[in-house]
Design a protein around this motif. Structure first.
Motif, mmCIF file in Angstrom:
data_model
loop_
_atom_site.group_PDB
_atom_site.id
_atom_site.type_symbol
_atom_site.label_atom_id
_atom_site.label_comp_id
_atom_site.label_asym_id
_atom_site.label_seq_id
_atom_site.Cartn_x
_atom_site.Cartn_y
_atom_site.Cartn_z
ATOM 1 N N ILE A 169 59.060 10.429 2.370
ATOM 2 C CA ILE A 169 57.734 10.682 2.922
ATOM 3 C C ILE A 169 56.992 11.699 2.059
ATOM 4 N N GLY A 170 55.744 11.372 1.725
ATOM 5 C CA GLY A 170 54.903 12.286 0.979
ATOM 6 C C GLY A 170 55.150 12.235 -0.515
ATOM 7 N N ALA A 171 54.357 12.992 -1.249
ATOM 8 C CA ALA A 171 54.537 13.230 -2.682
ATOM 9 C C ALA A 171 54.584 11.956 -3.515
ATOM 10 N N GLY A 172 53.829 10.935 -3.131
ATOM 11 C CA GLY A 172 53.624 9.800 -4.010
ATOM 12 C C GLY A 172 54.516 8.603 -3.805
ATOM 13 N N ASN A 173 55.688 8.771 -3.270
ATOM 14 C CA ASN A 173 56.586 7.645 -3.004
ATOM 15 C C ASN A 173 56.806 7.551 -1.504
ATOM 16 N N PRO A 174 56.803 6.365 -0.942
ATOM 17 C CA PRO A 174 56.797 5.060 -1.597
ATOM 18 C C PRO A 174 55.421 4.495 -1.907
ATOM 19 N N HIS A 175 54.389 5.303 -1.712
ATOM 20 C CA HIS A 175 53.028 4.794 -1.904
ATOM 21 C C HIS A 175 52.823 4.176 -3.281
ATOM 22 N N ILE A 176 53.476 4.745 -4.297
ATOM 23 C CA ILE A 176 53.240 4.288 -5.659
ATOM 24 C C ILE A 176 53.637 2.838 -5.840
ATOM 25 N N TYR A 177 54.549 2.328 -5.011
ATOM 26 C CA TYR A 177 54.964 0.933 -5.115
ATOM 27 C C TYR A 177 54.012 0.018 -4.353
ATOM 28 N N ILE A 178 53.179 0.591 -3.501
ATOM 29 C CA ILE A 178 52.253 -0.189 -2.688
ATOM 30 C C ILE A 178 50.857 -0.215 -3.304
ATOM 31 N N ILE A 179 50.519 0.806 -4.099
ATOM 32 C CA ILE A 179 49.181 0.926 -4.679
ATOM 33 C C ILE A 179 48.730 -0.342 -5.405
ATOM 34 N N PRO A 180 49.579 -0.991 -6.241
ATOM 35 C CA PRO A 180 49.098 -2.228 -6.889
ATOM 36 C C PRO A 180 48.682 -3.306 -5.899
ATOM 37 N N SER A 181 49.330 -3.362 -4.736
ATOM 38 C CA SER A 181 48.953 -4.365 -3.739
ATOM 39 C C SER A 181 47.648 -4.014 -3.042
ATOM 40 N N LEU A 182 47.298 -2.735 -3.012
ATOM 41 C CA LEU A 182 45.958 -2.350 -2.550
ATOM 42 C C LEU A 182 44.918 -2.791 -3.563
ATOM 43 N N LEU A 183 45.230 -2.650 -4.845
ATOM 44 C CA LEU A 183 44.307 -3.072 -5.892
ATOM 45 C C LEU A 183 44.090 -4.581 -5.878
ATOM 46 N N SER A 184 45.154 -5.340 -5.606
ATOM 47 C CA SER A 184 45.072 -6.805 -5.685
ATOM 48 C C SER A 184 44.437 -7.443 -4.462
ATOM 49 N N GLY A 185 44.502 -6.764 -3.318
ATOM 50 C CA GLY A 185 44.002 -7.352 -2.085
ATOM 51 C C GLY A 185 45.080 -7.922 -1.200
ATOM 52 N N VAL A 186 46.349 -7.821 -1.607
ATOM 53 C CA VAL A 186 47.436 -8.177 -0.709
ATOM 54 C C VAL A 186 47.462 -7.218 0.467
ATOM 55 N N TRP A 237 49.180 -7.838 -8.940
ATOM 56 C CA TRP A 237 48.035 -7.145 -9.538
ATOM 57 C C TRP A 237 48.097 -7.210 -11.059
ATOM 58 N N PHE A 238 49.250 -6.937 -11.620
ATOM 59 C CA PHE A 238 49.386 -6.939 -13.069
ATOM 60 C C PHE A 238 49.226 -8.352 -13.623
ATOM 61 N N ASP A 239 49.599 -9.353 -12.835
ATOM 62 C CA ASP A 239 49.363 -10.733 -13.244
ATOM 63 C C ASP A 239 47.867 -11.032 -13.317
ATOM 64 N N LEU A 240 47.106 -10.558 -12.341
ATOM 65 C CA LEU A 240 45.663 -10.759 -12.378
ATOM 66 C C LEU A 240 45.071 -10.225 -13.670
ATOM 67 N N VAL A 241 45.476 -9.016 -14.041
ATOM 68 C CA VAL A 241 44.952 -8.394 -15.259
ATOM 69 C C VAL A 241 45.410 -9.168 -16.487
ATOM 70 N N PHE A 296 40.958 -1.205 -14.105
ATOM 71 C CA PHE A 296 42.150 -2.017 -13.861
ATOM 72 C C PHE A 296 43.404 -1.146 -13.909
ATOM 73 N N ILE A 297 43.250 0.070 -14.432
ATOM 74 C CA ILE A 297 44.344 1.034 -14.455
ATOM 75 C C ILE A 297 43.904 2.289 -13.709
ATOM 76 N N LEU A 298 44.876 3.096 -13.307
ATOM 77 C CA LEU A 298 44.591 4.284 -12.516
ATOM 78 C C LEU A 298 44.156 5.450 -13.403
ATOM 79 N N PRO A 299 43.419 6.392 -12.840
ATOM 80 C CA PRO A 299 43.089 7.608 -13.596
ATOM 81 C C PRO A 299 44.288 8.536 -13.664
ATOM 82 N N ILE A 300 44.475 9.177 -14.792
ATOM 83 C CA ILE A 300 45.474 10.234 -14.860
ATOM 84 C C ILE A 300 44.975 11.374 -13.987
ATOM 85 N N PRO A 301 45.815 11.945 -13.125
ATOM 86 C CA PRO A 301 45.337 13.009 -12.233
ATOM 87 C C PRO A 301 44.638 14.130 -13.000
#
Length: 493
Positions: A63-80, A439-443, A470-475
């Motif tokens: 919980i928190g600190a980026g994981n597991p969110h980082i594995y879900i972020i591409p699916s937010l980008l793709s629309g899944v 998401w990466f397939d779309l790109v 199509f890519i994320l910003p570096i923090p």
């Protein structure tokens, strides 16, 4: 197995404790290792194994600190996926394809965690150098440990590159900061270009292919996974002939330990340890008990992300090939928990009792689809082998070969454009909600057609109109704390 579990548990506990004390606003080159033994503390086989376990623990998602969110972020980008109950400005911005550069938690945390895995691997690789090979219980174990660490480093660098670098352009200067030595100072380093980023990943994978174990357990790096990941990286680079050849080698020579599981359902069976021994799995990160689980399902279906209707509708969609209507699926691969909100990840997180979870870094169905696409693109046509690879995944899911309308295999008369689209859609259906591969397939498909001139990402995700995003910003906090040495991605402030 009990010994492995105890070491893994210790590593996870230490990783959680140390990670929570780290400052995620630090530059990546000043990132404190969440769990590893310093090089001087790695003095024998036992401490080297413990340090290796620490490297593996980095993919554990808490919980928190980026994981597991980082594995879900591409699916937010793709629309899944769409933001769930825990939606905030960060997830909302990602879902409309305008990610925030400043004030993020999940992107910043995921960025730091991936570099944490790399830093842990680098400490291990430095420390193990001076341990005599003859002191290992198995003379080859030293080389295996090095190969496993490099396989993990390659995996983390690849994930960083495809999320934060212009992975689709080999001529781009916007690669990532490649780290092959442990961070020992506050000095920041500029980004490597994309070609050099890929070269470093390939070098590590070649070592893993040469020296990693054939198979210890499916949650450890092995030769077959290293080959499969290299095939995937080659596909991303557009090197289709080599990608196809290496994928075919794994499919043809890896034996019964690596083949499609008999059914789709058993891959997501969360009630027994058989999940971690499936022939389907090439490499995964596992949870152990209810206290030490990956908690992936907990973040799907409410807390962070929910499935969209657009994704649900794919399972009932179809395509017409030479007058034959072929359904994409008959809902055979649509997994949703009792609350009606989550995807496959809910299958990994039952709300009571023993928990068995798996983060699938690669499984055999994906490798079949990698081969199908690479072979077709390499030959500029649909070969029998490519068609068989695509249809093998569909047949396993229950498709028939009757030649009439319905959930069936694709016919030999399929054209190349229709075939490539079928492979892309098949990945959405088969792999959706797992690692955001769609998401990466779309790109990649957009770039392969000549960015913005043929197939376009916006054809599927209407808000994804700016290729810079199509890519994320570096923090921004990381860039600033490093003295602005690392250049920000285009179109981000």
């Amino acid at each position: 197995m009990k010994t492995i579990k105890n070491i893994y548990t210790l590593a996870l506990i230490l990783m959680i404790t140390c990670f929570n004390s780290c400052q995620l606003t630090e530059d990546i080159d000043d990132f404190e290792r969440p769990f590893s033994l310093g090089a001087t503390e790695i003095t024998n086989e036992s401490t080297a194994e413990l340090a290796l376990t620490g490297v593996y623990s980095g993919f554990g998602t808490f919980i928190g600190a980026g994981n597991p969110h980082i594995y879900i972020i591409p699916s937010l980008l793709s629309g899944v996926a769409q933001p769930g109950f825990g939606r905030d400005a960060e997830s909302e911005a990602i879902s409309i394809n305008v990610p925030l550069a400043t004030g993020t938690v999940d992107m910043r945390g995921g960025y730091a965690r991936l570099y944490g895995i790399i830093n842990n691997a680098n400490w291990l690789l430095e420390g193990i150098e001076d341990i005599p090979q003859a002191t290992f219980s198995n003379p080859e174990r030293k080389n295996e440990i090095i190969a496993e660490a490099k396989g993990m480093r390659a995996t983390a660098h690849f994930y960083l590159l495809r999320l934060w670098g212009q992975f689709y352009d080999l001529n781009s200067n916007f690669g990532i900061v490649i780290k092959t030595a442990p961070a020992t100072s506050n000095e920041a380093f500029p980004r490597n270009n994309v070609a050099d980023s890929y070269a470093s990943i390939m070098e590590d994978l070649d070592d893993a292919i040469a020296n990693a174990p054939d198979l210890r357990a499916k949650f450890f790096i092995n030769k077959s996974y290293a080959k499969a990941l290299k095939a995937k990286v080659l596909l991303y680079q557009g090197n289709y002939p080599q990608a196809a050849a290496l994928a075919k080698e794994v499919l043809d020579t890896s034996g019964s330990d690596f083949q499609l599981a008999a059914t789709v359902t058993e891959i997501f069976d969360n009630t027994s340890d058989a999940l971690f021994n499936s022939s389907e799995l090439l490499f995964g990160s596992r949870g152990i008990t209810n206290e030490e689980d990956l908690r992936l399902g907990n973040f799907w279906g409410g807390d962070y992300a929910e499935l969209t209707d657009d994704y649900r509708n794919i399972f009932t969609g179809n395509v017409v090939i030479n007058g034959q209507t072929i359904n994409y699926d008959d809902n055979n691969r649509f997994f949703e928990d009792f609350s009606g909100g989550a995807g496959k990840f809910a299958e990994f997180f039952p709300f009571a009792g023993e928990t068995f979870e798996m983060l699938y870094h690669m499984r055999m169905a994906e490798l079949h689809l990698i081969y199908a696409e690479a072979d077709a693109r390499a030959n500029n046509g649909v070969t029998t082998d490519a068609l068989d690879a695509l249809n093998a995944v569909r047949t396993r899911a229950g498709a028939t070969t009757t030649g009439t309308d319905g959930f069936e295999t694709y016919p030999a008369s399929i054209t190349l454009p229709d075939f490539l689209e079928a492979v892309r859609v098949e990945k959405w259906v088969e792999l959706g909600t797992e690692m955001g591969e769609e998401w990466f397939d779309l790109v990649r498909y957009d770039v392969a057609d000549g960015l913005g001139t043929g197939f376009q990402v916006s054809d599927v995700k209407s808000s994804a109109t700016n290729p810079d995003k199509f890519i994320l910003p570096i923090p921004s906090e990381s860039i600033q704390s490093g003295g602005n040495v690392v250049e920000q991605n285009l179109s981000y402030n």
